[in-house]
Design an enzyme around this catalytic site. Sequence first.
Site, PDB file in Angstrom:
ATOM      1  N   GLU A  34     -30.771  92.186  62.601  1.00 37.00           N
ATOM      2  CA  GLU A  34     -29.463  92.264  62.885  1.00 37.00           C
ATOM      3  C   GLU A  34     -28.983  92.793  61.523  1.00 37.00           C
ATOM      4  O   GLU A  34     -27.912  92.230  60.959  1.00 37.00           O
ATOM      5  CB  GLU A  34     -29.227  90.749  62.997  1.00 37.00           C
ATOM      6  N   TYR A 111     -36.530  92.432  66.410  1.00 34.88           N
ATOM      7  CA  TYR A 111     -35.284  91.489  66.927  1.00 34.88           C
ATOM      8  C   TYR A 111     -35.321  91.256  68.341  1.00 34.88           C
ATOM      9  O   TYR A 111     -34.898  92.277  68.941  1.00 34.88           O
ATOM     10  CB  TYR A 111     -33.976  92.081  66.310  1.00 34.88           C
ATOM     11  N   ASP A 152     -37.100  87.637  64.566  1.00 35.76           N
ATOM     12  CA  ASP A 152     -36.287  86.802  65.441  1.00 35.76           C
ATOM     13  C   ASP A 152     -36.507  86.756  66.839  1.00 35.76           C
ATOM     14  O   ASP A 152     -36.342  87.837  67.409  1.00 35.76           O
ATOM     15  CB  ASP A 152     -34.801  87.203  65.066  1.00 35.76           C
ATOM     16  N   ASN A 154     -35.724  84.865  69.213  1.00 32.91           N
ATOM     17  CA  ASN A 154     -34.866  84.106  70.234  1.00 32.91           C
ATOM     18  C   ASN A 154     -35.733  83.435  71.287  1.00 32.91           C
ATOM     19  O   ASN A 154     -35.126  83.229  72.496  1.00 32.91           O
ATOM     20  CB  ASN A 154     -34.200  85.140  70.915  1.00 32.91           C
ATOM     21  N   ASP A 252     -26.896  82.768  59.863  1.00 33.33           N
ATOM     22  CA  ASP A 252     -27.331  81.709  60.636  1.00 33.33           C
ATOM     23  C   ASP A 252     -28.658  81.235  60.585  1.00 33.33           C
ATOM     24  O   ASP A 252     -29.174  80.142  61.202  1.00 33.33           O
ATOM     25  CB  ASP A 252     -26.464  81.363  61.822  1.00 33.33           C
TER      26      ASP A 252
END
Length: 263
Positions: A34, A111, A152, A154, A252
Amino acid sequence: MKIATWNINSLTVRLPQVLDWLTANPVDALCLQELKLSDDKFPLVALEAAGYHSAVFGQKTYNGVAIVSRTPGRDIVKNIDGFADEQSRVIAATLDMPGMPGGEVRVVNGYFVNGQSPESEKFAYKMKWLEGLRGWLRTELARHPNLVLLGDFNITADDRDTFDPDGLRETIHHTTEERLHFKALVELGLTDAFRMFNQPEKSYSWWDYREFAFQRKRGMRIDYILVSDALKPLVRSCVIDRQPRKNERPSDHVPVVVDLGLL
């Protein structure tokens, strides 16, 4: 050899935090997700001054991934070979690592698609993306026995990786379909480095900005480092660094770091 992953949620905003973290944690490679900036806006000079080369696959406003490393990356691949995608989500590079069996490590930084909700078109895209990733990684592993897949994801791999496994069951990041895809990646010959060691309960890598989620330990572990069978015996530790979440204007997500012993 230390390799880290960190969804930085805008490198423009958090470049000082990245540079400070690298000073305190001089890893051999840091994989960022990101970026939220185009290639021409990437801070190559600042990272070079810190002693790092950069392989970048940016995208304006959204997505974007990079591998910053002590040695320059080679054989760089952007996005999933054979899977048409307009979004900048994957970058892979081979890093020369003297002392490592074979002298090199293939680093695949991803990502992963969020998916929004199980009923959405974005979820269907996530399923296709994960299928494409798995097919390509099978080929990558055949070419590069020393491989690390990180980023990441997810996805929560199982109930330990979420603060409310029952309340969130079958919601995004927690669906059976997503977890089966995670399992299928592992079955290619990969191991979740973090779970090779006893870890504290509520070990998370992401917390919502809202409702004091970090302070209340209401998070998820969705940032992973998977190592190939060839590298598994070399894993000495894998840790989540929660400290950056305490920064002013933090991401975050927080970094996850694997330590691989050298021969």
